[in-house]
Motif scaffolding. Structure first.
Motif, PDB file in Angstrom:
ATOM      1  N   THR A  53      44.113  39.108  34.870  1.00  0.00           N
ATOM      2  CA  THR A  53      43.675  39.040  33.474  1.00  0.00           C
ATOM      3  C   THR A  53      42.482  38.093  33.438  1.00  0.00           C
ATOM      4  OG1 THR A  53      45.052  37.121  32.936  1.00  0.00           O
ATOM      5  CG2 THR A  53      46.066  39.307  32.675  1.00  0.00           C
ATOM      6  N   GLU A  54      41.836  37.996  32.322  1.00  0.00           N
ATOM      7  CA  GLU A  54      40.710  37.060  32.220  1.00  0.00           C
ATOM      8  C   GLU A  54      41.183  35.615  32.411  1.00  0.00           C
ATOM      9  OE1 GLU A  54      38.588  37.857  28.588  1.00  0.00           O
ATOM     10  OE2 GLU A  54      37.977  39.841  29.278  1.00  0.00           O
ATOM     11  N   GLU A  55      42.433  35.344  32.104  1.00  0.00           N
ATOM     12  CA  GLU A  55      42.957  33.978  32.230  1.00  0.00           C
ATOM     13  C   GLU A  55      43.258  33.585  33.677  1.00  0.00           C
ATOM     14  OE1 GLU A  55      44.209  36.187  29.791  1.00  0.00           O
ATOM     15  OE2 GLU A  55      42.835  35.222  28.377  1.00  0.00           O
ATOM     16  N   ASN A  56      43.664  34.557  34.522  1.00  0.00           N
ATOM     17  CA  ASN A  56      44.058  34.188  35.883  1.00  0.00           C
ATOM     18  C   ASN A  56      43.093  34.691  36.964  1.00  0.00           C
ATOM     19  OD1 ASN A  56      44.644  36.910  36.182  1.00  0.00           O
ATOM     20  ND2 ASN A  56      46.851  36.649  36.318  1.00  0.00           N
ATOM     21  N   ASP A  57      41.965  35.248  36.577  1.00  0.00           N
ATOM     22  CA  ASP A  57      40.976  35.751  37.533  1.00  0.00           C
ATOM     23  C   ASP A  57      40.184  34.576  38.115  1.00  0.00           C
ATOM     24  OD1 ASP A  57      39.140  37.199  39.008  1.00  0.00           O
ATOM     25  OD2 ASP A  57      37.904  37.696  37.266  1.00  0.00           O
ATOM     26  N   THR A  58      40.511  34.213  39.338  1.00  0.00           N
ATOM     27  CA  THR A  58      39.877  33.056  39.973  1.00  0.00           C
ATOM     28  C   THR A  58      38.397  33.280  40.264  1.00  0.00           C
ATOM     29  OG1 THR A  58      40.662  33.839  42.118  1.00  0.00           O
ATOM     30  CG2 THR A  58      42.022  32.197  41.000  1.00  0.00           C
ATOM     31  N   ASN A  59      37.976  34.545  40.406  1.00  0.00           N
ATOM     32  CA  ASN A  59      36.555  34.839  40.634  1.00  0.00           C
ATOM     33  C   ASN A  59      35.751  34.832  39.343  1.00  0.00           C
ATOM     34  OD1 ASN A  59      36.721  35.259  43.468  1.00  0.00           O
ATOM     35  ND2 ASN A  59      37.570  37.286  43.094  1.00  0.00           N
ATOM     36  N   GLY A  60      36.423  34.969  38.214  1.00  0.00           N
ATOM     37  CA  GLY A  60      35.738  34.993  36.924  1.00  0.00           C
ATOM     38  C   GLY A  60      34.845  36.215  36.730  1.00  0.00           C
ATOM     39  N   LEU A  61      35.173  37.329  37.370  1.00  0.00           N
ATOM     40  CA  LEU A  61      34.335  38.529  37.299  1.00  0.00           C
ATOM     41  C   LEU A  61      34.913  39.623  36.399  1.00  0.00           C
ATOM     42  CD1 LEU A  61      33.381  38.906  41.086  1.00  0.00           C
ATOM     43  CD2 LEU A  61      31.988  37.950  39.237  1.00  0.00           C
ATOM     44  N   LEU A  62      36.162  39.483  35.984  1.00  0.00           N
ATOM     45  CA  LEU A  62      36.818  40.536  35.214  1.00  0.00           C
ATOM     46  C   LEU A  62      36.132  40.746  33.870  1.00  0.00           C
ATOM     47  CD1 LEU A  62      39.241  42.507  35.234  1.00  0.00           C
ATOM     48  CD2 LEU A  62      40.568  40.709  34.107  1.00  0.00           C
ATOM     49  N   HIS A  63      35.749  42.006  33.619  1.00  0.00           N
ATOM     50  CA  HIS A  63      35.111  42.454  32.374  1.00  0.00           C
ATOM     51  C   HIS A  63      33.709  41.885  32.143  1.00  0.00           C
ATOM     52  CE1 HIS A  63      39.508  42.963  31.067  1.00  0.00           C
ATOM     53  NE2 HIS A  63      39.082  44.104  31.566  1.00  0.00           N
ATOM     54  N   LYS A  64      33.112  41.270  33.162  1.00  0.00           N
ATOM     55  CA  LYS A  64      31.740  40.779  33.019  1.00  0.00           C
ATOM     56  C   LYS A  64      30.778  41.821  33.570  1.00  0.00           C
ATOM     57  CE  LYS A  64      32.707  35.889  32.893  1.00  0.00           C
ATOM     58  NZ  LYS A  64      32.549  34.603  33.562  1.00  0.00           N
ATOM     59  N   GLU A  65      29.539  41.796  33.106  1.00  0.00           N
ATOM     60  CA  GLU A  65      28.542  42.750  33.567  1.00  0.00           C
ATOM     61  C   GLU A  65      28.412  42.698  35.087  1.00  0.00           C
ATOM     62  OE1 GLU A  65      23.849  43.816  32.986  1.00  0.00           O
ATOM     63  OE2 GLU A  65      24.842  42.623  31.461  1.00  0.00           O
ATOM     64  N   GLY A  66      28.573  43.856  35.718  1.00  0.00           N
ATOM     65  CA  GLY A  66      28.511  43.945  37.170  1.00  0.00           C
ATOM     66  C   GLY A  66      29.809  43.572  37.856  1.00  0.00           C
ATOM     67  N   GLY A  67      30.755  43.008  37.122  1.00  0.00           N
ATOM     68  CA  GLY A  67      32.047  42.622  37.680  1.00  0.00           C
ATOM     69  C   GLY A  67      33.036  43.763  37.620  1.00  0.00           C
ATOM     70  N   TYR A  68      34.244  43.505  38.075  1.00  0.00           N
ATOM     71  CA  TYR A  68      35.249  44.556  38.072  1.00  0.00           C
ATOM     72  C   TYR A  68      35.875  44.718  36.692  1.00  0.00           C
ATOM     73  CZ  TYR A  68      37.383  40.261  39.983  1.00  0.00           C
ATOM     74  OH  TYR A  68      37.714  38.957  40.248  1.00  0.00           O
ATOM     75  N   THR A  69      36.332  45.955  36.448  1.00  0.00           N
ATOM     76  CA  THR A  69      36.995  46.273  35.181  1.00  0.00           C
ATOM     77  C   THR A  69      38.493  46.062  35.286  1.00  0.00           C
ATOM     78  OG1 THR A  69      37.142  48.606  35.804  1.00  0.00           O
ATOM     79  CG2 THR A  69      35.229  47.931  34.491  1.00  0.00           C
ATOM     80  N   ASP A  70      39.005  46.138  36.518  1.00  0.00           N
ATOM     81  CA  ASP A  70      40.420  45.879  36.808  1.00  0.00           C
ATOM     82  C   ASP A  70      40.525  45.352  38.221  1.00  0.00           C
ATOM     83  OD1 ASP A  70      42.141  46.756  34.550  1.00  0.00           O
ATOM     84  OD2 ASP A  70      41.184  48.706  34.902  1.00  0.00           O
ATOM     85  N   ALA A  71      41.553  44.561  38.470  1.00  0.00           N
ATOM     86  CA  ALA A  71      41.794  44.055  39.820  1.00  0.00           C
ATOM     87  C   ALA A  71      43.251  43.635  39.942  1.00  0.00           C
ATOM     88  CB  ALA A  71      40.875  42.868  40.126  1.00  0.00           C
ATOM     89  N   LEU A  72      43.731  43.666  41.170  1.00  0.00           N
ATOM     90  CA  LEU A  72      45.071  43.165  41.462  1.00  0.00           C
ATOM     91  C   LEU A  72      45.075  42.565  42.848  1.00  0.00           C
ATOM     92  CD1 LEU A  72      46.570  45.169  43.667  1.00  0.00           C
ATOM     93  CD2 LEU A  72      46.995  46.573  41.676  1.00  0.00           C
ATOM     94  N   SER A  73      46.043  41.696  43.096  1.00  0.00           N
ATOM     95  CA  SER A  73      46.270  41.160  44.438  1.00  0.00           C
ATOM     96  C   SER A  73      47.721  41.402  44.799  1.00  0.00           C
ATOM     97  CB  SER A  73      45.967  39.655  44.504  1.00  0.00           C
ATOM     98  OG  SER A  73      44.582  39.425  44.605  1.00  0.00           O
ATOM     99  N   PHE A  74      47.959  41.532  46.092  1.00  0.00           N
ATOM    100  CA  PHE A  74      49.323  41.729  46.574  1.00  0.00           C
ATOM    101  C   PHE A  74      49.589  40.790  47.740  1.00  0.00           C
ATOM    102  CE2 PHE A  74      46.551  44.846  48.511  1.00  0.00           C
ATOM    103  CZ  PHE A  74      46.867  44.840  49.854  1.00  0.00           C
ATOM    104  N   SER A  75      50.847  40.368  47.863  1.00  0.00           N
ATOM    105  CA  SER A  75      51.248  39.456  48.932  1.00  0.00           C
ATOM    106  C   SER A  75      52.065  40.210  49.965  1.00  0.00           C
ATOM    107  CB  SER A  75      52.074  38.293  48.370  1.00  0.00           C
ATOM    108  OG  SER A  75      51.289  37.526  47.486  1.00  0.00           O
ATOM    109  N   ILE A  76      51.796  39.901  51.239  1.00  0.00           N
ATOM    110  CA  ILE A  76      52.447  40.567  52.360  1.00  0.00           C
ATOM    111  C   ILE A  76      53.336  39.564  53.092  1.00  0.00           C
ATOM    112  CG2 ILE A  76      52.061  41.756  54.553  1.00  0.00           C
ATOM    113  CD1 ILE A  76      49.324  42.635  53.458  1.00  0.00           C
ATOM    114  N   GLU A  77      54.558  39.998  53.391  1.00  0.00           N
ATOM    115  CA  GLU A  77      55.483  39.159  54.172  1.00  0.00           C
ATOM    116  C   GLU A  77      54.854  38.826  55.522  1.00  0.00           C
ATOM    117  OE1 GLU A  77      58.924  41.654  54.413  1.00  0.00           O
ATOM    118  OE2 GLU A  77      59.457  41.311  52.313  1.00  0.00           O
ATOM    119  N   GLY A  78      55.097  37.616  55.999  1.00  0.00           N
ATOM    120  CA  GLY A  78      54.608  37.205  57.308  1.00  0.00           C
ATOM    121  C   GLY A  78      53.301  36.436  57.276  1.00  0.00           C
TER     122      GLY A  78
END
Length: 163
Positions: A53-78
Protein backbone atom coordinates in the motif's frame (compact mmCIF):
# COMPACT_ATOMS: atom_id res chain seq x y z
CA UNK A 1 11.21 21.72 -59.13
CA UNK A 2 12.52 23.77 -56.22
CA UNK A 3 9.03 23.96 -54.70
CA UNK A 4 8.67 20.17 -54.89
CA UNK A 5 12.05 19.67 -53.24
CA UNK A 6 11.15 22.17 -50.50
CA UNK A 7 7.79 20.46 -49.90
CA UNK A 8 9.39 17.01 -49.81
CA UNK A 9 12.10 18.11 -47.37
CA UNK A 10 9.49 19.77 -45.12
CA UNK A 11 7.40 16.58 -45.02
CA UNK A 12 10.53 14.55 -44.28
CA UNK A 13 11.54 16.86 -41.41
CA UNK A 14 8.05 16.69 -39.90
CA UNK A 15 8.03 12.91 -40.22
CA UNK A 16 11.44 12.52 -38.55
CA UNK A 17 10.52 14.98 -35.79
CA UNK A 18 7.31 13.05 -35.13
CA UNK A 19 9.22 9.78 -34.93
CA UNK A 20 11.75 11.06 -32.44
CA UNK A 21 9.27 11.43 -29.59
CA UNK A 22 9.53 8.74 -26.94
CA UNK A 23 6.66 6.32 -27.45
CA UNK A 24 5.01 4.38 -24.67
CA UNK A 25 5.18 0.69 -25.36
CA UNK A 26 1.63 -0.53 -24.94
CA UNK A 27 2.36 -4.22 -24.40
CA UNK A 28 0.68 -5.02 -21.13
CA UNK A 29 -0.10 -8.09 -19.10
CA UNK A 30 -3.45 -7.76 -17.41
CA UNK A 31 -3.02 -9.48 -14.08
CA UNK A 32 -4.79 -8.83 -10.80
CA UNK A 33 -2.55 -8.37 -7.78
CA UNK A 34 -5.10 -10.35 -5.74
CA UNK A 35 -4.81 -13.31 -8.14
CA UNK A 36 -1.02 -13.10 -7.89
CA UNK A 37 -1.20 -13.05 -4.09
CA UNK A 38 -3.50 -16.08 -4.05
CA UNK A 39 -1.43 -18.12 -6.51
CA UNK A 40 1.97 -17.30 -4.99
CA UNK A 41 0.71 -18.16 -1.50
CA UNK A 42 -0.05 -21.70 -2.79
CA UNK A 43 3.59 -22.34 -3.77
CA UNK A 44 5.56 -24.76 -1.60
CA UNK A 45 8.04 -22.83 0.54
CA UNK A 46 6.11 -19.55 0.61
CA UNK A 47 4.99 -18.63 4.12
CA UNK A 48 3.79 -15.05 3.67
CA UNK A 49 2.60 -12.78 0.85
CA UNK A 50 1.96 -9.07 1.37
CA UNK A 51 0.42 -6.56 -1.05
CA UNK A 52 1.99 -3.11 -0.85
CA UNK A 53 0.00 0.00 0.00
CA UNK A 54 1.18 3.59 -0.11
CA UNK A 55 1.76 3.35 3.66
CA UNK A 56 4.05 0.30 3.60
CA UNK A 57 5.83 0.72 0.24
CA UNK A 58 9.47 1.10 1.26
CA UNK A 59 10.47 2.19 -2.27
CA UNK A 60 7.84 4.94 -2.31
CA UNK A 61 7.00 4.18 -5.96
CA UNK A 62 3.41 2.94 -5.66
CA UNK A 63 0.97 5.03 -7.75
CA UNK A 64 3.64 7.61 -8.63
CA UNK A 65 4.42 8.61 -12.21
CA UNK A 66 6.66 5.94 -13.72
CA UNK A 67 6.26 3.79 -10.59
CA UNK A 68 4.33 0.59 -10.17
CA UNK A 69 0.55 0.45 -9.97
CA UNK A 70 0.62 -2.68 -7.80
CA UNK A 71 3.28 -4.69 -6.02
CA UNK A 72 3.66 -7.53 -3.57
CA UNK A 73 6.45 -9.31 -1.74
CA UNK A 74 6.60 -12.91 -0.63
CA UNK A 75 8.75 -14.70 1.94
CA UNK A 76 10.40 -18.06 1.29
CA UNK A 77 11.25 -20.63 3.97
CA UNK A 78 14.98 -21.13 4.45
CA UNK A 79 16.02 -17.54 3.87
CA UNK A 80 17.53 -16.11 7.03
CA UNK A 81 15.46 -13.22 8.34
CA UNK A 82 17.86 -10.37 9.11
CA UNK A 83 15.05 -7.99 9.92
CA UNK A 84 14.23 -8.19 13.62
CA UNK A 85 11.38 -5.67 13.38
CA UNK A 86 9.76 -7.21 10.30
CA UNK A 87 6.13 -8.17 10.67
CA UNK A 88 5.43 -9.41 7.13
CA UNK A 89 6.81 -9.79 3.61
CA UNK A 90 6.30 -6.11 2.83
CA UNK A 91 8.75 -5.31 5.61
CA UNK A 92 11.27 -7.93 4.37
CA UNK A 93 10.98 -6.91 0.71
CA UNK A 94 12.80 -8.77 -2.02
CA UNK A 95 15.53 -10.01 0.32
CA UNK A 96 12.99 -12.21 2.13
CA UNK A 97 12.07 -14.10 -1.04
CA UNK A 98 10.81 -12.02 -3.90
CA UNK A 99 8.79 -9.08 -5.18
CA UNK A 100 6.45 -8.60 -8.12
CA UNK A 101 5.97 -5.06 -9.45
CA UNK A 102 3.21 -4.26 -11.98
CA UNK A 103 3.54 -1.08 -14.04
CA UNK A 104 1.07 0.92 -16.12
CA UNK A 105 2.99 0.03 -19.29
CA UNK A 106 5.98 -1.88 -20.56
CA UNK A 107 8.09 1.26 -21.00
CA UNK A 108 7.94 2.02 -17.25
CA UNK A 109 8.86 -1.60 -16.47
CA UNK A 110 11.83 -1.41 -18.84
CA UNK A 111 13.09 1.73 -17.09
CA UNK A 112 12.74 0.08 -13.66
CA UNK A 113 14.59 -3.01 -14.85
CA UNK A 114 17.40 -0.85 -16.25
CA UNK A 115 17.62 0.94 -12.89
CA UNK A 116 17.85 -2.38 -11.01
CA UNK A 117 20.59 -3.50 -13.43
CA UNK A 118 22.85 -0.73 -12.17
CA UNK A 119 23.23 -2.67 -8.90
CA UNK A 120 23.88 -6.12 -10.44
CA UNK A 121 27.02 -7.72 -9.08
CA UNK A 122 27.38 -5.19 -6.27
CA UNK A 123 26.90 -5.70 -2.54
CA UNK A 124 23.57 -3.88 -2.73
CA UNK A 125 22.17 -6.05 -5.54
CA UNK A 126 18.76 -7.36 -4.53
CA UNK A 127 19.11 -10.42 -6.74
CA UNK A 128 17.62 -11.67 -9.98
CA UNK A 129 15.22 -9.36 -11.79
CA UNK A 130 13.29 -10.06 -14.96
CA UNK A 131 11.00 -7.81 -16.98
CA UNK A 132 7.97 -9.39 -18.69
CA UNK A 133 5.72 -6.92 -20.51
CA UNK A 134 4.71 -4.44 -17.77
CA UNK A 135 5.83 -6.67 -14.88
CA UNK A 136 9.11 -6.95 -12.97
CA UNK A 137 9.87 -10.21 -11.17
CA UNK A 138 12.51 -9.88 -8.47
CA UNK A 139 14.02 -12.84 -6.60
CA UNK A 140 16.20 -12.58 -3.50
CA UNK A 141 19.99 -12.52 -3.69
CA UNK A 142 19.93 -14.67 -0.56
CA UNK A 143 19.18 -17.66 -2.83
CA UNK A 144 21.68 -19.43 -5.07
CA UNK A 145 21.57 -18.69 -8.80
CA UNK A 146 19.82 -22.00 -9.53
CA UNK A 147 17.27 -21.37 -6.74
CA UNK A 148 16.62 -17.89 -8.13
CA UNK A 149 15.95 -19.39 -11.56
CA UNK A 150 13.60 -22.02 -10.07
CA UNK A 151 11.56 -19.31 -8.33
CA UNK A 152 11.56 -17.16 -11.45
CA UNK A 153 10.13 -20.10 -13.43
CA UNK A 154 7.43 -20.65 -10.79
CA UNK A 155 6.36 -17.01 -10.96
CA UNK A 156 6.44 -16.99 -14.78
CA UNK A 157 4.12 -20.02 -14.82
CA UNK A 158 1.66 -18.17 -12.59
CA UNK A 159 1.78 -15.06 -14.79
CA UNK A 160 1.34 -17.09 -18.00
CA UNK A 161 -1.48 -19.20 -16.56
CA UNK A 162 -3.44 -16.15 -15.37
CA UNK A 163 -2.92 -13.79 -18.27
Amino acid sequence: MLKKLFLLSTILILFVAGCSDEKTIEKRTELSIDVLQSEISKLDGVYDVCIYTEENDTNGLLHKEGGYTDALSFSIEGIEDYCEDCVNSCDRGTSGGGTIEIFENENDAIKRNEYLSVFDGSVISSGLHTQVDNIIIRISSELTASEQQEWEEKILKIINANN
